[in-house]
Scaffold this active site. Structure first.
Site, mmCIF file in Angstrom:
data_model
loop_
_atom_site.group_PDB
_atom_site.id
_atom_site.type_symbol
_atom_site.label_atom_id
_atom_site.label_comp_id
_atom_site.label_asym_id
_atom_site.label_seq_id
_atom_site.Cartn_x
_atom_site.Cartn_y
_atom_site.Cartn_z
ATOM 1 N NE ARG A 1 42.324 88.732 16.836
ATOM 2 C CZ ARG A 1 43.365 88.660 15.996
ATOM 3 N NH1 ARG A 1 44.028 89.739 15.657
ATOM 4 N NH2 ARG A 1 43.726 87.497 15.493
ATOM 5 C CG HIS B 1 45.097 82.850 17.550
ATOM 6 N ND1 HIS B 1 43.851 82.937 16.970
ATOM 7 C CD2 HIS B 1 45.929 83.590 16.752
ATOM 8 C CE1 HIS B 1 43.931 83.693 15.886
ATOM 9 N NE2 HIS B 1 45.172 84.098 15.733
ATOM 10 C CD GLN C 1 47.719 81.517 12.984
ATOM 11 O OE1 GLN C 1 47.213 82.598 12.733
ATOM 12 N NE2 GLN C 1 48.367 80.815 12.071
ATOM 13 C CG ASP D 1 53.103 84.873 17.971
ATOM 14 O OD1 ASP D 1 53.083 85.793 17.120
ATOM 15 O OD2 ASP D 1 52.228 84.764 18.864
ATOM 16 C CB CYS E 1 50.550 82.918 13.865
ATOM 17 S SG CYS E 1 51.212 84.066 15.091
ATOM 18 N NE ARG F 1 43.552 82.034 11.095
ATOM 19 C CZ ARG F 1 43.688 83.168 11.779
ATOM 20 N NH1 ARG F 1 44.856 83.788 11.804
ATOM 21 N NH2 ARG F 1 42.684 83.674 12.476
#
Ligand code: CP
Ligand code: NVA
Length: 307
Positions: free
Chosen positions: A103, A130, A133, A225, A265, A293
């Site tokens: 990340r 991402h 996700q 988000d 998310c 996830r």
């Protein structure tokens, strides 16, 4: 599947279906309490240049449940911080590890890592994308609705990394994806172009609007988000004012289909992009989404690292 998972754009529809099928199997096995160690003895290195709750913990628990071990590295503590190149880091890590999850900020750094690493590299979020996700989000929709193709998914707010990956994901799977965002905050132009082309082939549709009320009409899913992503903290105040009309509140939800699903998310800024009433309300599936996830990333690790 390719060696790495850096962008959903690199996946075929068949790859995505394969990931979903394995996710379902892995989740069912875990729920039944069955032991499953296809990655016995394997090591996943996890490099973080930004904070994380879900990504870090779900990958670490996931690799453990598969029989392997996860090692956490803060990007601050690696020699990368002192100028060691990404290429050299990739080559060295490939001698120790069986996979890398990273990340970071600059998407090109992940592409570079993948290029020089002989082991799989998984993108755990960049400023641009991402993918883990959005694969999870699409899987969660599939789980709840029994399908994803042809559904209308409406994304409200900032055209950020999550939104960009949604464009790619929707385009590959034939989802009708509508973004409503303020002018100047649209998803990445190159991503839009690539996704629109993919959507033509899959029967999906990508639409970028400004009006949130128009966007949510007939929506099967409403998604949001944060308005200021990691690294944009200084823009927070300005964005909160500008993005106010895009808040998911009861009034907006009531304009969608009666059985609309609400997704985020996470982490959420409650009272900004989504109200407490909605995130804790009957349409919200945000915690099932967060749980998935774990299951979906286990499938990705098995597919990439189990070879
Ligand atoms: N959704 C997500 O990636 O959460 P974290 O930032 O907590 O990993
Ligand atoms: N867009 C958000 C996603 C967090 C999971 C960010 O980049 O901070």
């Amino acid at each position: 599947m390719q060696k790495d998972l850096i962008s959903i754009y690199d996946l075929t529809k068949e790859d995505i279906e394969k990931i979903f099928d394995l996710t379902k199997e892995i989740k069912e096995r875990l729920k039944k309490g069955e032991e499953d160690h296809p990655l016995k003895g394997k090591t996943l290195g996890m490099i973080f240049a930004k904070p994380s709750t879900r990504t870090r913990i779900s990958f670490e628990v996931g690799i453990f449940q598969l029989g392997g071990i996860g090692l956490y590295f803060s990007a601050q503590d690696l020699q990368l911080k002192r100028g060691e190149t990404i290429a050299d880091t990739a080559k060295v890590l490939s001698r120790y590890l069986d996979g890398i999850m990273i990340r970071t900020f600059d998407h090109n750094d992940v592409v570079e890592l993948g290029k020089y690493a002989s082991i799989p590299v998984i993108n755990g979020l960049t400023d641009l994308l991402h993918p883990c996700q959005i694969l999870t989000d699409m899987y969660t929709i599939y789980e709840k609705k029994g399908k994803y193709q042809g559904l209308k998914v409406v994304y409200l707010g900032d055209g950020n990394n999550v939104c960009n990956s949604w464009l790619y994901g929707a385009a590959k799977t034939g989802i009708n994806f509508v973004v409503a965002c303020p002018k100047g905050y649209e998803p990445d132009k190159k991503v839009q172009k690539q996704a629109k082309k993919d959507a033509e082939a899959s029967g999906g549709n990508i639409t970028i609007l400004e009006d949130p009320n128009e966007a949510v009409k007939e929506a099967d899913v409403i998604y949001t988000d944060v308005w200021a992503s990691m690294g944009q903290e200084e823009e927070h105040e300005k964005r909160v004012k500008l993005f106010q009309p895009y808040q998911i509140n009861q009034e907006l939800v009531s304009q969608a289909k009666p059985d609309v699903l609400v997704m985020h998310c996470l982490p959420a800024h409650r009272g900004e992009e989504i109200t407490d009433e909605v995130i804790d309300g009957p349409h919200s599936i945000v915690f099932d989404e967060a749980e998935n996830r774990l299951h979906l990333q286990k499938a990705i690790m098995v597919l990439l690292m189990g070879k």
